[in-house]
Design a protein around this motif. Structure first.
Motif, PDB file in Angstrom:
ATOM      1  N   SER A  79     -10.896-125.653 -47.021  1.00  0.00           N
ATOM      2  CA  SER A  79     -11.566-124.616 -47.826  1.00  0.00           C
ATOM      3  C   SER A  79     -12.976-124.359 -47.309  1.00  0.00           C
ATOM      4  CB  SER A  79     -11.641-125.032 -49.301  1.00  0.00           C
ATOM      5  OG  SER A  79     -10.363-125.138 -49.842  1.00  0.00           O
ATOM      6  N   ALA A  86     -21.808-122.087 -55.695  1.00  0.00           N
ATOM      7  CA  ALA A  86     -21.137-122.832 -56.767  1.00  0.00           C
ATOM      8  C   ALA A  86     -20.455-124.082 -56.210  1.00  0.00           C
ATOM      9  CB  ALA A  86     -20.118-121.938 -57.468  1.00  0.00           C
ATOM     10  N   ALA A  87     -19.843-123.976 -55.044  1.00  0.00           N
ATOM     11  CA  ALA A  87     -19.187-125.135 -54.439  1.00  0.00           C
ATOM     12  C   ALA A  87     -20.211-126.216 -54.095  1.00  0.00           C
ATOM     13  CB  ALA A  87     -18.417-124.715 -53.185  1.00  0.00           C
ATOM     14  N   GLY A 122     -21.840-116.349 -53.885  1.00  0.00           N
ATOM     15  CA  GLY A 122     -21.796-117.043 -55.177  1.00  0.00           C
ATOM     16  C   GLY A 122     -20.851-118.231 -55.158  1.00  0.00           C
ATOM     17  N   LEU A 123     -19.682-118.060 -54.572  1.00  0.00           N
ATOM     18  CA  LEU A 123     -18.715-119.152 -54.487  1.00  0.00           C
ATOM     19  C   LEU A 123     -19.245-120.289 -53.614  1.00  0.00           C
ATOM     20  CD1 LEU A 123     -15.921-120.115 -55.353  1.00  0.00           C
ATOM     21  CD2 LEU A 123     -14.965-118.890 -53.391  1.00  0.00           C
ATOM     22  N   HIS A 124     -19.907-119.945 -52.523  1.00  0.00           N
ATOM     23  CA  HIS A 124     -20.511-120.950 -51.635  1.00  0.00           C
ATOM     24  C   HIS A 124     -21.547-121.774 -52.408  1.00  0.00           C
ATOM     25  CE1 HIS A 124     -21.983-122.685 -47.892  1.00  0.00           C
ATOM     26  NE2 HIS A 124     -23.208-122.238 -48.149  1.00  0.00           N
ATOM     27  N   MET A 163     -14.363-120.874 -45.867  1.00  0.00           N
ATOM     28  CA  MET A 163     -15.533-120.241 -46.476  1.00  0.00           C
ATOM     29  C   MET A 163     -16.595-119.952 -45.418  1.00  0.00           C
ATOM     30  SD  MET A 163     -17.392-118.949 -48.803  1.00  0.00           S
ATOM     31  CE  MET A 163     -16.563-119.253 -50.338  1.00  0.00           C
ATOM     32  N   PHE A 205     -19.449-112.213 -53.978  1.00  0.00           N
ATOM     33  CA  PHE A 205     -18.521-113.274 -54.377  1.00  0.00           C
ATOM     34  C   PHE A 205     -18.548-114.455 -53.415  1.00  0.00           C
ATOM     35  CE2 PHE A 205     -16.742-109.628 -56.685  1.00  0.00           C
ATOM     36  CZ  PHE A 205     -16.682-110.175 -57.956  1.00  0.00           C
ATOM     37  N   LEU A 206     -18.570-114.179 -52.113  1.00  0.00           N
ATOM     38  CA  LEU A 206     -18.591-115.269 -51.131  1.00  0.00           C
ATOM     39  C   LEU A 206     -19.856-116.117 -51.268  1.00  0.00           C
ATOM     40  CD1 LEU A 206     -17.292-113.532 -47.875  1.00  0.00           C
ATOM     41  CD2 LEU A 206     -16.081-115.201 -49.304  1.00  0.00           C
TER      42      LEU A 206
END
Length: 182
Positions: A89, A160-161, A156-158, A93, A153-154
């Motif tokens: 993942s 958040a991870a 933000g997801l990065h 990413m 989104f990318l």
């Protein structure tokens, strides 16, 4: 702190480029979002669009430098070692983020080219990559805008991870990318 990566942590060059890219992303997105508060054709609106273009092209240039540093340096291991699916993942990413950093500015350059507009870059006028075409400019604009939304989104997801790893998994994923306190 060392400027090059080691197997234990990122070096100051990678860390500096990482956080500089974040600041550039914030500035690029802020310029294009804030332009909507000004009337079309107004000086502030045009200035924000120009800064959006120039900062986006700066992302493009620095993304190539980041990619060079990435392929010529070790990637620090994460302690404790994450499961295989998390490693996959993370690789996906990072590939998506690099694609964003390279494709979005290129799409912007192509958009300005197809629209027959100048391509400003801090006092320089870059050459058009393609000839003027209103229909092609419309298609590229749509792709560029969709890419911009995907970018939110990318990123933000990065983030958040990284926070999930730091606060819940309690590994050193985030700490590897922070300046050391040596």
């Amino acid at each position: 702190m060392r400027w090059r990566n080691s197997t234990d942590r990122y070096g100051s060059l990678s860390i500096g480029l990482h956080w500089l890219m974040l600041l550039l992303f914030v500035a690029v997105y802020a310029c294009i979002e804030l332009r909507g508060y000004f009337p079309k054709g107004s000086d502030p609106r045009e200035a924000l669009k120009t800064w959006h273009f120039m900062l986006g092209l700066t992302v493009f240039v620095l993304a190539w430098l980041r990619l060079l540093v990435h392929v010529t340096s070790p990637v620090p291991r994460i302690e404790p070692d994450p499961p295989r699916w998390q490693k996959l993942s993370a690789r996906l990413m990072h590939a998506a983020l690099y694609a964003l950093m390279l494709a979005m500015p290129l799409a912007g350059w192509l958009l300005l080219s197809a629209a027959g507009k100048p391509i400003p870059f801090f006092g320089l006028q870059l050459p058009a990559l393609i000839g003027a075409s209103k229909s092609l400019a419309d298609v590229i604009k749509e792709i560029h805008e969709i890419g911009g939304t995907v970018g939110y989104f990318l990123i933000g997801l990065h983030a958040a991870a990284a926070l999930f790893h730091h606060y819940f998994v309690r590994d050193d994923t985030l700490r590897r990318m922070l300046p050391s306190r040596d």
